[in-house]
Scaffold this active site. Structure first.
Site, PDB file in Angstrom:
ATOM      1  N   TYR A  53     -15.418  33.136-127.629  1.00 45.34           N
ATOM      2  CA  TYR A  53     -16.195  31.887-127.473  1.00 45.34           C
ATOM      3  C   TYR A  53     -17.637  32.197-127.696  1.00 45.34           C
ATOM      4  O   TYR A  53     -18.616  32.293-126.931  1.00 45.34           O
ATOM      5  CB  TYR A  53     -16.197  31.280-125.981  1.00 45.34           C
ATOM      6  CG  TYR A  53     -14.823  30.839-125.489  1.00 45.34           C
ATOM      7  CD1 TYR A  53     -13.820  30.620-126.274  1.00 45.34           C
ATOM      8  CD2 TYR A  53     -14.484  30.449-123.991  1.00 45.34           C
ATOM      9  CE1 TYR A  53     -12.625  30.106-126.130  1.00 45.34           C
ATOM     10  CE2 TYR A  53     -13.229  29.998-123.871  1.00 45.34           C
ATOM     11  CZ  TYR A  53     -12.164  29.705-124.915  1.00 45.34           C
ATOM     12  OH  TYR A  53     -11.031  29.093-124.378  1.00 45.34           O
ATOM     13  N   LEU A 189      -9.449  16.493-121.855  1.00 43.93           N
ATOM     14  CA  LEU A 189     -10.306  15.542-122.025  1.00 43.93           C
ATOM     15  C   LEU A 189     -10.392  15.232-123.625  1.00 43.93           C
ATOM     16  O   LEU A 189     -11.417  14.556-124.116  1.00 43.93           O
ATOM     17  CB  LEU A 189     -11.642  15.740-121.580  1.00 43.93           C
ATOM     18  CG  LEU A 189     -11.828  15.621-120.025  1.00 43.93           C
ATOM     19  CD1 LEU A 189     -13.108  15.705-119.590  1.00 43.93           C
ATOM     20  CD2 LEU A 189     -11.019  14.483-119.490  1.00 43.93           C
ATOM     21  N   GLY A 190      -9.584  15.684-124.687  1.00 43.91           N
ATOM     22  CA  GLY A 190      -9.447  15.738-125.831  1.00 43.91           C
ATOM     23  C   GLY A 190     -10.417  16.624-126.790  1.00 43.91           C
ATOM     24  O   GLY A 190     -10.048  16.442-128.042  1.00 43.91           O
ATOM     25  N   GLY A 191     -11.107  17.248-125.994  1.00 42.68           N
ATOM     26  CA  GLY A 191     -11.775  18.112-126.732  1.00 42.68           C
ATOM     27  C   GLY A 191     -12.813  17.446-127.781  1.00 42.68           C
ATOM     28  O   GLY A 191     -13.329  18.226-128.772  1.00 42.68           O
ATOM     29  N   PHE A 196     -11.180   7.795-125.513  1.00 37.47           N
ATOM     30  CA  PHE A 196     -10.545   7.295-124.426  1.00 37.47           C
ATOM     31  C   PHE A 196     -10.702   5.773-124.222  1.00 37.47           C
ATOM     32  O   PHE A 196     -11.577   5.426-123.381  1.00 37.47           O
ATOM     33  CB  PHE A 196     -11.177   8.112-123.276  1.00 37.47           C
ATOM     34  CG  PHE A 196     -10.536   9.614-122.874  1.00 37.47           C
ATOM     35  CD1 PHE A 196      -9.742   9.708-121.993  1.00 37.47           C
ATOM     36  CD2 PHE A 196     -10.527  10.505-123.740  1.00 37.47           C
ATOM     37  CE1 PHE A 196      -8.843  10.865-121.772  1.00 37.47           C
ATOM     38  CE2 PHE A 196      -9.900  11.662-123.810  1.00 37.47           C
ATOM     39  CZ  PHE A 196      -9.181  11.938-122.588  1.00 37.47           C
ATOM     40  N   THR A 197     -10.292   5.199-125.272  1.00 37.07           N
ATOM     41  CA  THR A 197     -10.274   3.598-125.232  1.00 37.07           C
ATOM     42  C   THR A 197      -9.302   2.832-124.736  1.00 37.07           C
ATOM     43  O   THR A 197      -9.149   1.672-124.875  1.00 37.07           O
ATOM     44  CB  THR A 197     -10.752   3.139-126.645  1.00 37.07           C
ATOM     45  OG1 THR A 197      -9.809   3.727-127.448  1.00 37.07           O
ATOM     46  CG2 THR A 197     -12.070   3.947-126.956  1.00 37.07           C
TER      47      THR A 197
END
Length: 262
Positions: A53, A189-191, A196-197
């Site tokens: 990372y 959270l989708g990265g 997120f709609t």
């Protein structure tokens, strides 16, 4: 080492974003250190990191070491060995960067769905026997790879992609709960790649006066008793918002709506 849900809080911190992400504004090191420290102040007891990372010369492990060493009692730091990496070399690199004598939890990442893991997992287990690794995990694995690893040595945790908008790993989530193995959901959270709609998600968020991201995190915590969330952020504001999700109590109506999203 059995499921960790009883000894760590189930909302942790992913350290991937602390050094900065490609295509984004670089993260000021002082801010990254402040985020790590604030996370622990807010009650985070599980931090996910890795030696790879990095962004430029900034490394997540170096940030965590500067922010938190000497590490507080009860803090679990999880790291990983990537596909193609030498297992011992990767473990020793993480030990050195973090300034630790032993790693709390190390995941062995699968490179391909059809890749046998037994030999590499055995090498990781051998490092456990030496006292360099306390808990053994696997990451980005199929059910077959999970079962293969368990045939070699006890698996403390699985880290796979899973979230309210991507529930394709639901069967392994349930298998881990049945086996009392911690399931750590990454990219929940989708990265940054998922919007997120969805109307159902917004409906639940409005009902609770919460954000859609808080609802997504709360959904995961409610979805399985052995699931741990590790949302990553390099923003103090987003950190505070994420941690507030632990206080969000979804009811059966909410869960019915959210289960239909994926």
């Amino acid at each position: 080492m059995s499921a960790m849900g009883g000894r760590i809080r189930r909302l942790g911190l992913g350290a991937m974003r602390l050094p900065g992400m490609p295509g984004r504004i670089p993260v000021d090191r002082t801010t990254a250190v402040a985020v790590a420290r604030r996370a622990v102040e807010l009650g985070v007891t599980h931090i996910d990191t890795a030696a790879f990372y990095t962004r430029g010369t900034s490394r997540a492990n170096d940030i965590l070491r500067r922010a938190l060493r000497p590490y507080p009692d009860g803090l679990t730091i999880a790291t990983k060995v990537g596909p193609g990496q030498d297992v011992r070399a990767a473990v020793e690199q993480n030990l050195g960067e973090l300034g630790l004598d032993a790693l709390d939890l190390v995941y062995l990442q699968a490179g391909r769905p059809d890749e046998p893991l037994g030999d590499r997992f055995a090498r990781l287990a051998a490092l456990g026997a030496e006292g360099l690794v306390r808990g053994l995990g696997v990451s980005d694995v199929t059910r077959a790879q999970f079962d293969e690893a368990r045939s070699v040595a006890p698996v403390a945790a699985v880290q796979n992609r899973f979230g309210v908008l991507d529930q394709s790993d639901a069967s392994l989530v349930d298998a881990c709960a049945e086996a009392n193995v911690t399931y750590v959901a990454h990219t929940s959270l989708g990265g940054g790649r998922v919007r997120f709609t969805d109307g159902g998600l917004r409906e639940v968020a409005l009902r609770h006066g919460a954000t859609v991201y808080q609802v997504a995190l709360a959904w995961g915590l409610r979805r399985s008793p052995t699931l741990v969330q590790i949302p990553g952020t390099a923003s103090l504001t987003h950190l505070e918002q994420n941690m507030a999700a632990v206080r969000l109590e979804l009811d059966e109506t909410d869960m019915t709506v959210l289960e239909r999203l994926a």
